[in-house]
Write a protein that holds these residues in place. Sequence first.
Motif, PDB file in Angstrom:
ATOM      1  N   ARG A  66       0.732  -1.192  -0.122  1.00  0.00           N
ATOM      2  CA  ARG A  66      -0.207   0.024   0.046  1.00  0.00           C
ATOM      3  C   ARG A  66       0.930   1.236   0.077  1.00  0.00           C
ATOM      4  N   ASP A  67       2.078   1.195   0.235  1.00  0.00           N
ATOM      5  CA  ASP A  67       3.166   2.317   0.193  1.00  0.00           C
ATOM      6  C   ASP A  67       4.465   2.313  -0.658  1.00  0.00           C
ATOM      7  N   LYS A  68       4.458   1.307  -1.269  1.00  0.00           N
ATOM      8  CA  LYS A  68       5.510   1.118  -2.006  1.00  0.00           C
ATOM      9  C   LYS A  68       5.319   0.242  -3.387  1.00  0.00           C
ATOM     10  N   ILE A  69       6.071   0.627  -4.515  1.00  0.00           N
ATOM     11  CA  ILE A  69       5.885  -0.137  -5.610  1.00  0.00           C
ATOM     12  C   ILE A  69       7.247  -0.352  -6.158  1.00  0.00           C
ATOM     13  N   SER A  78      14.000  -1.014  -9.361  1.00  0.00           N
ATOM     14  CA  SER A  78      13.711   0.684  -9.130  1.00  0.00           C
ATOM     15  C   SER A  78      12.516   0.296  -8.048  1.00  0.00           C
ATOM     16  N   ASP A  79      12.487   1.320  -7.092  1.00  0.00           N
ATOM     17  CA  ASP A  79      11.293   1.513  -6.435  1.00  0.00           C
ATOM     18  C   ASP A  79      10.939   2.931  -5.899  1.00  0.00           C
ATOM     19  N   ARG A  80       9.540   3.196  -5.453  1.00  0.00           N
ATOM     20  CA  ARG A  80       9.194   4.452  -5.015  1.00  0.00           C
ATOM     21  C   ARG A  80       8.023   4.212  -3.963  1.00  0.00           C
ATOM     22  N   SER A  81       8.036   5.305  -3.248  1.00  0.00           N
ATOM     23  CA  SER A  81       6.982   5.362  -2.122  1.00  0.00           C
ATOM     24  C   SER A  81       5.831   6.015  -2.733  1.00  0.00           C
ATOM     25  N   PHE A  82       4.426   5.671  -2.327  1.00  0.00           N
ATOM     26  CA  PHE A  82       3.214   6.293  -2.792  1.00  0.00           C
ATOM     27  C   PHE A  82       2.214   5.854  -1.768  1.00  0.00           C
ATOM     28  N   ASP A  90      -0.529  -1.853 -18.552  1.00  0.00           N
ATOM     29  CA  ASP A  90      -0.483  -2.442 -19.833  1.00  0.00           C
ATOM     30  C   ASP A  90       0.949  -2.969 -20.295  1.00  0.00           C
ATOM     31  N   ASP A  91       1.089  -3.432 -21.438  1.00  0.00           N
ATOM     32  CA  ASP A  91       2.539  -3.889 -21.917  1.00  0.00           C
ATOM     33  C   ASP A  91       3.455  -2.550 -21.671  1.00  0.00           C
ATOM     34  N   ASN A  92       3.209  -1.277 -21.706  1.00  0.00           N
ATOM     35  CA  ASN A  92       4.100  -0.262 -21.595  1.00  0.00           C
ATOM     36  C   ASN A  92       4.201   0.549 -20.350  1.00  0.00           C
ATOM     37  N   TYR A  93       3.168   0.670 -19.658  1.00  0.00           N
ATOM     38  CA  TYR A  93       3.210   1.756 -18.465  1.00  0.00           C
ATOM     39  C   TYR A  93       2.284   0.917 -17.249  1.00  0.00           C
ATOM     40  N   ILE A  94       2.624   1.601 -16.099  1.00  0.00           N
ATOM     41  CA  ILE A  94       1.929   1.310 -14.915  1.00  0.00           C
ATOM     42  C   ILE A  94       1.054   2.437 -14.421  1.00  0.00           C
ATOM     43  N   TYR A  95      -0.104   2.349 -14.083  1.00  0.00           N
ATOM     44  CA  TYR A  95      -1.187   3.222 -14.104  1.00  0.00           C
ATOM     45  C   TYR A  95      -1.463   2.782 -12.565  1.00  0.00           C
ATOM     46  N   GLY A 101      -7.144  10.235  -4.919  1.00  0.00           N
ATOM     47  CA  GLY A 101      -8.004  10.391  -6.102  1.00  0.00           C
ATOM     48  C   GLY A 101      -6.902  10.929  -7.378  1.00  0.00           C
ATOM     49  N   ILE A 102      -5.367  10.679  -7.198  1.00  0.00           N
ATOM     50  CA  ILE A 102      -4.630  11.065  -8.127  1.00  0.00           C
ATOM     51  C   ILE A 102      -4.116   9.698  -8.889  1.00  0.00           C
ATOM     52  N   ILE A 103      -4.286  10.025 -10.310  1.00  0.00           N
ATOM     53  CA  ILE A 103      -3.653   8.793 -11.040  1.00  0.00           C
ATOM     54  C   ILE A 103      -2.398   9.031 -11.698  1.00  0.00           C
ATOM     55  N   LYS A 104      -1.427   8.218 -11.518  1.00  0.00           N
ATOM     56  CA  LYS A 104      -0.057   8.441 -12.108  1.00  0.00           C
ATOM     57  C   LYS A 104       0.288   7.205 -13.288  1.00  0.00           C
ATOM     58  N   LYS A 105       0.749   8.062 -14.128  1.00  0.00           N
ATOM     59  CA  LYS A 105       1.383   6.906 -15.227  1.00  0.00           C
ATOM     60  C   LYS A 105       2.830   6.974 -14.990  1.00  0.00           C
ATOM     61  N   LEU A 106       3.186   5.766 -14.977  1.00  0.00           N
ATOM     62  CA  LEU A 106       4.835   5.388 -14.610  1.00  0.00           C
ATOM     63  C   LEU A 106       5.364   4.599 -15.677  1.00  0.00           C
ATOM     64  N   ASN A 107       6.437   4.693 -16.023  1.00  0.00           N
ATOM     65  CA  ASN A 107       7.326   3.655 -16.804  1.00  0.00           C
ATOM     66  C   ASN A 107       7.629   2.808 -15.900  1.00  0.00           C
ATOM     67  N   PHE A 108       8.399   1.569 -16.321  1.00  0.00           N
ATOM     68  CA  PHE A 108       8.708   0.619 -15.804  1.00  0.00           C
ATOM     69  C   PHE A 108      10.064   0.788 -15.022  1.00  0.00           C
ATOM     70  N   LEU A 109      10.551   2.099 -15.122  1.00  0.00           N
ATOM     71  CA  LEU A 109      11.801   2.493 -14.228  1.00  0.00           C
ATOM     72  C   LEU A 109      11.246   3.230 -13.176  1.00  0.00           C
ATOM     73  N   VAL A 110       9.808   3.065 -12.839  1.00  0.00           N
ATOM     74  CA  VAL A 110       9.063   3.825 -11.898  1.00  0.00           C
ATOM     75  C   VAL A 110       9.158   5.334 -12.045  1.00  0.00           C
ATOM     76  N   LYS A 111       9.483   5.908 -12.886  1.00  0.00           N
ATOM     77  CA  LYS A 111       9.347   7.392 -13.256  1.00  0.00           C
ATOM     78  C   LYS A 111       8.104   7.930 -13.605  1.00  0.00           C
ATOM     79  N   GLU A 112       7.767   9.127 -13.205  1.00  0.00           N
ATOM     80  CA  GLU A 112       6.321   9.487 -13.493  1.00  0.00           C
ATOM     81  C   GLU A 112       6.264  10.241 -14.794  1.00  0.00           C
TER      82      GLU A 112
END
Length: 189
Positions: A66-69, A78-82, A90-95, A101-112
């Motif tokens: 619940r607090d880290k990906i 790579s990891d980050r706290s949220f 999907d095959d290219n991104y993490i949502y 209520g914030i939706i973040k589109k991240l790449n597989f390096l966990v960069k926003e």
Amino acid sequence: MANRKFITQPYFYKDLLLIPTLSGVLKIVDLKKGSVILSIVVTENDYFNNIIFLDVKNENLIVATRDKIMVIAPMFHSDRSFDIKHIVTDDNYIYLFTNEGIIKKLNFLVKEIKSVDFKYANILSPTISNGKIYFLSRGGGSYLVSMNKEFENVGVMPFDAMIKDNNFITGFFKSDFFGVVNLDTMTYS
């Protein structure tokens, strides 16, 4: 937060079984040997460490509490706290959907890459289908929200639904079209 009870299911990947735990550890079992070959600590909080998301996309292992990906690939980690509520991929991104209520589109390096803020939204049951992101939102009424993967062309449809414990039980649409959301109520970054 104490009642967050999400946990994801075990995941079969090639000859491996990935087992999420309630303690923030991912156990990897070699099915041929029948033994644990690796334990990955995702987070080390004292409690409420459930692994809530587990997936493999393009050789990228994606796991979250619940607090880290965390993303583990053959050549990097790579990891980050949220403050995480839901994740879809999907095959290219993490949502990543936060409790705020914030939706973040991240790449597989966990960069926003991009984010959108649905102020005061209680986001439930997000999914990706036919190139669009869908989710239910409740509070002051229930709505089905649709948008493309760039967080544009947002549609909102009133939705009568019985929702319990973040699971969609039954519902019907109040209309057969999507209305356009008021962009003044959302912020983009």
